[in-house]
Design a protein around this motif. Sequence first.
Motif, PDB file in Angstrom:
ATOM      1  N   PHE A  97       0.838  -1.201   0.000  1.00 19.18           N
ATOM      2  CA  PHE A  97       0.000   0.000   0.000  1.00 19.18           C
ATOM      3  C   PHE A  97       0.871   1.249   0.000  1.00 19.18           C
ATOM      4  O   PHE A  97       0.580   2.214  -0.703  1.00 19.18           O
ATOM      5  N   TRP A  98       1.969   1.218   0.791  1.00 19.66           N
ATOM      6  CA  TRP A  98       2.868   2.364   0.792  1.00 19.66           C
ATOM      7  C   TRP A  98       3.439   2.614  -0.602  1.00 19.66           C
ATOM      8  O   TRP A  98       3.574   3.760  -1.025  1.00 19.66           O
ATOM      9  N   LEU A  99       3.756   1.549  -1.328  1.00 16.71           N
ATOM     10  CA  LEU A  99       4.265   1.707  -2.688  1.00 16.71           C
ATOM     11  C   LEU A  99       3.225   2.393  -3.568  1.00 16.71           C
ATOM     12  O   LEU A  99       3.561   3.266  -4.371  1.00 16.71           O
ATOM     13  N   SER A 100       1.951   2.042  -3.401  1.00 12.84           N
ATOM     14  CA  SER A 100       0.900   2.701  -4.192  1.00 12.84           C
ATOM     15  C   SER A 100       0.770   4.179  -3.799  1.00 12.84           C
ATOM     16  O   SER A 100       0.550   5.036  -4.659  1.00 12.84           O
ATOM     17  N   VAL A 101       0.942   4.493  -2.518  1.00 13.24           N
ATOM     18  CA  VAL A 101       0.908   5.884  -2.063  1.00 13.24           C
ATOM     19  C   VAL A 101       2.058   6.665  -2.680  1.00 13.24           C
ATOM     20  O   VAL A 101       1.881   7.762  -3.221  1.00 13.24           O
ATOM     21  N   LEU A 102       3.265   6.108  -2.617  1.00 14.11           N
ATOM     22  CA  LEU A 102       4.436   6.776  -3.178  1.00 14.11           C
ATOM     23  C   LEU A 102       4.317   6.953  -4.692  1.00 14.11           C
ATOM     24  O   LEU A 102       4.705   7.989  -5.240  1.00 14.11           O
ATOM     25  N   SER A 103       3.757   5.959  -5.361  1.00 20.31           N
ATOM     26  CA  SER A 103       3.533   6.065  -6.814  1.00 20.31           C
ATOM     27  C   SER A 103       2.538   7.178  -7.122  1.00 20.31           C
ATOM     28  O   SER A 103       2.708   7.928  -8.091  1.00 20.31           O
ATOM     29  N   GLU A 104       1.506   7.279  -6.299  1.00 22.97           N
ATOM     30  CA  GLU A 104       0.533   8.365  -6.490  1.00 22.97           C
ATOM     31  C   GLU A 104       1.189   9.730  -6.314  1.00 22.97           C
ATOM     32  O   GLU A 104       0.940  10.654  -7.094  1.00 22.97           O
TER      33      GLU A 104
END
Length: 183
Positions: A97-104
């Motif tokens: 989920f953190w990776l998706s946040v950082l990608s966003e």
Amino acid sequence: GFSTKEIQDHLQSLYGIEATPALISKVSKKIKLMIKEWQDRPLKQIYAVMFIDAIYFKVKQDEQTANKVAYTVIGIDLDGNKDVLGIWISEKESTEFWLSVLSELKNRGVQDILIASVTNLTGFSEAINACYPDAEIQKCIVHQVRDSIRYAAHQDVKQVTEALKQIYTASSEDAGLEKLNQL
């Protein structure tokens, strides 16, 4: 998670305000639109420091209490201005989920982070490096202290915390080492 009736009752009990279901619906739609605009706003290209953490809380969901996680990212830009870059809600904390946040964040314009202050979640550093390979990753001092006192006896926690505070607030690495050696 609140029904229109619950919102009406809440407004009445706290503020003495009578609100119709139509008004509550209209205001809710307007607020949701404003929140969406805030969540999607473009961000600065570079942040000097980014504080990345999660806060656990309980919510009412389907007449039951459920645990949730609010992923929070606060950035300090190159002018020293602090800004909440986003808040995301999930069921549990995970590196995926953190990776998706950082990608966003990257998709919203953030091209570089100089220092990322984070927890010690397994895989977190790899997630940051996947999006921001040049970022310096620093474990948050609060989390370092919390992790350290896990190994202290209950009666020693205050003393250990005070000692760590002296080390972490030292003016330089050498001064911190000197404080450590004095203990």
